[in-house]
Design a protein around this motif. Structure first.
Motif, PDB file in Angstrom:
ATOM      1  N   GLY A 222      20.055  20.783  11.727  1.00 54.36           N
ATOM      2  CA  GLY A 222      20.905  21.022  12.888  1.00 54.36           C
ATOM      3  C   GLY A 222      21.424  22.451  12.940  1.00 54.36           C
ATOM      4  N   VAL A 225      18.524  24.847  13.839  1.00 56.20           N
ATOM      5  CA  VAL A 225      18.198  24.820  15.267  1.00 56.20           C
ATOM      6  C   VAL A 225      19.228  25.630  16.054  1.00 56.20           C
ATOM      7  CG1 VAL A 225      18.088  23.333  17.308  1.00 56.20           C
ATOM      8  CG2 VAL A 225      16.904  22.666  15.207  1.00 56.20           C
ATOM      9  N   SER A 303      22.186  13.592  18.985  1.00 52.96           N
ATOM     10  CA  SER A 303      21.144  12.637  18.623  1.00 52.96           C
ATOM     11  C   SER A 303      20.802  12.786  17.143  1.00 52.96           C
ATOM     12  CB  SER A 303      19.889  12.888  19.467  1.00 52.96           C
ATOM     13  OG  SER A 303      18.774  12.227  18.907  1.00 52.96           O
ATOM     14  N   LEU A 306      17.059  13.641  16.363  1.00 52.47           N
ATOM     15  CA  LEU A 306      16.579  15.005  16.543  1.00 52.47           C
ATOM     16  C   LEU A 306      17.340  16.045  15.738  1.00 52.47           C
ATOM     17  CD1 LEU A 306      15.961  15.031  20.414  1.00 52.47           C
ATOM     18  CD2 LEU A 306      14.236  15.003  18.601  1.00 52.47           C
ATOM     19  N   MET A 307      18.607  15.756  15.399  1.00 49.36           N
ATOM     20  CA  MET A 307      19.448  16.804  14.815  1.00 49.36           C
ATOM     21  C   MET A 307      19.937  16.515  13.393  1.00 49.36           C
ATOM     22  SD  MET A 307      19.340  18.962  17.270  1.00 49.36           S
ATOM     23  CE  MET A 307      20.483  20.161  16.640  1.00 49.36           C
ATOM     24  N   ASN A 310      15.085  15.911   9.767  1.00 47.70           N
ATOM     25  CA  ASN A 310      14.040  16.818  10.225  1.00 47.70           C
ATOM     26  C   ASN A 310      12.957  16.021  10.953  1.00 47.70           C
ATOM     27  OD1 ASN A 310      11.741  18.601  10.351  1.00 47.70           O
ATOM     28  ND2 ASN A 310      12.697  19.841   8.767  1.00 47.70           N
ATOM     29  N   LEU A 315      10.054  19.260  16.059  1.00 46.37           N
ATOM     30  CA  LEU A 315      11.234  20.120  15.948  1.00 46.37           C
ATOM     31  C   LEU A 315      11.510  20.876  17.239  1.00 46.37           C
ATOM     32  CD1 LEU A 315      13.468  21.095  14.035  1.00 46.37           C
ATOM     33  CD2 LEU A 315      11.950  22.953  13.345  1.00 46.37           C
ATOM     34  N   GLU A 317      11.433  19.624  20.081  1.00 48.80           N
ATOM     35  CA  GLU A 317      12.254  18.730  20.897  1.00 48.80           C
ATOM     36  C   GLU A 317      13.733  18.889  20.531  1.00 48.80           C
ATOM     37  OE1 GLU A 317      10.911  14.666  20.870  1.00 48.80           O
ATOM     38  OE2 GLU A 317       8.800  15.258  20.802  1.00 48.80           O
ATOM     39  N   SER A 318      14.004  19.125  19.257  1.00 45.67           N
ATOM     40  CA  SER A 318      15.384  19.366  18.812  1.00 45.67           C
ATOM     41  C   SER A 318      15.913  20.661  19.423  1.00 45.67           C
ATOM     42  CB  SER A 318      15.441  19.460  17.282  1.00 45.67           C
ATOM     43  OG  SER A 318      14.901  18.312  16.684  1.00 45.67           O
ATOM     44  N   TYR A 321      16.548  20.102  23.107  1.00 46.95           N
ATOM     45  CA  TYR A 321      17.720  19.235  23.292  1.00 46.95           C
ATOM     46  C   TYR A 321      19.017  20.040  23.196  1.00 46.95           C
ATOM     47  CZ  TYR A 321      21.203  15.711  21.856  1.00 46.95           C
ATOM     48  OH  TYR A 321      22.328  14.939  21.734  1.00 46.95           O
TER      49      TYR A 321
END
Length: 335
Positions: A222, A225, A303, A306-307, A310, A315, A317-318, A321
């Motif tokens: 997280g 990202v 989410s 996704l977060m 892993n 990834l 998509e994370s 998002y």
């Protein structure tokens, strides 16, 4: 006339002796060379099949041949193994863990933290893959049984870039892993390239379990990202918790002092239990309402799919998002 015939017989006899001697001399050396060449080729083939690597606990794992009977004890690593073209003969189960469709029918040997070791050993695997966070206690059992055991972290993008090619190599599909990583890089770049250059929003990311609240400091997917999206983690400078370098103890007073632009919450485990913890320990506290992120409606429960864990080759998509949540004017509404 008789003399000529006699000379001819002598010449023919000499020639026959020379030819016989030549054959006798050349056969053994050729045979020896062929044996040496065969040994060299055999050694090269064995060298190509054998695999040696170091896991994330510092253990050296040596495999004489490519493993065919792999057991995976971590849902994330199982997902990645199948994504690079590999297969397993058994797996564990975990709340909220996604199991690849092809792996749903393989042997289930218990929960991620409650592995049935008797069942595991009975399968006679030629490689077991687990996580340092959950499976260190299995090392002695597997070592005693001469079963190769590797433990890997899969928290960050860096972890993914390291583990995907290795799992690909173990599966005989390293090129596929590298291709998928290249595609992922490209997809992520499409989002990162659109992030506003003149903005650096601050944030804090909280972990919420049914029994505790903590702050993410470093080395999580997280946080990574968010960093890709040019966000600043104001909790990175906090002192680490005694039992985890990646987190810091939660303090509402400290959170108010940091006063980030965004507060992100990740629920570990059952969603309902996590929501109750948020209500009792966070939102019901008077000082919580004074946070800029709360007042400006920038407090979000993220989410977990996704977060928190892993997501491997998903990834991007994370990234998409979180980008939509933080930069809706650039990426669209994230609701």
């Amino acid at each position: 006339m008789h003399r000529s015939k006699r000379l001819l017989r002598i010449l023919i006899g000499s020639l026959a002796l020379i030819l016989a001697a030549g054959c006798a001399q050349t056969t053994p050396p050729d045979s020896g060379n062929q044996n040496e060449e065969s040994k060299a080729v055999s050694g090269q083939e064995q060298s190509k099949q054998s695999i040696t690597f170091q896991d994330d606990t510092g253990r050296t794992v040596s495999l004489a041949t490519q493993p065919k009977r792999i057991v995976v004890l971590s849902p994330q690593l199982l997902d990645l193994l199948y994504a690079v073209g590999g297969t397993a003969i058994a797996r564990t189960s975990a709340t909220g863990g996604n199991v690849p469709e092809q792996a749903k029918q393989i042997e289930d040997i218990g929960g991620i933290t409650t592995v049935n070791t008797e069942k595991l050993l009975s399968l006679k695997p030629d490689l077991v893959i687990g996580s340092p966070n959950f499976h260190r206690n299995l090392a002695t059992i597997l070592d005693t049984s001469n079963i190769p055991f590797a433990m890997f972290n899969l928290s960050t993008y860096k972890d993914l870039k390291e583990k995907a090619p290795l799992l690909g190599k173990l599966s005989g599909s390293e090129s596929k892993a590298n291709e998928e990583l290249a595609k992922l890089d490209q997809r992520i770049g499409q989002y990162v390239g659109k992030v506003p250059a003149d903005k650096t929003p601050t944030f804090v990311m909280l972990n919420v379990t049914p029994s505790s609240v903590s702050v993410q400091r470093t080395n999580t997917v997280g946080l990574e990202v968010a960093k890709m999206l040019k966000m600043k983690n104001v909790a990175e400078s906090l002192e680490a918790a005694q039992n985890s370098q990646s987190t810091a103890p939660y303090s509402l007073e400290k959170l108010v002092e940091l006063n980030p632009d965004y507060v992100f919450i990740l629920i570990h485990g059952a969603k309902e239990a996590g929501e109750k913890k948020i209500q009792s320990d966070l939102s019901s506290q008077p000082a919580w309402a004074s946070l800029r992120a709360v007042k400006e409606n920038r407090m979000t429960v993220l989410s977990s799919d996704l977060m928190l864990s892993n997501p491997g080759f998903r990834l991007d998509e994370s990234v998409a998002y979180l980008a939509k949540l933080v930069y809706p004017e650039r990426f669209g509404n994230g609701q």
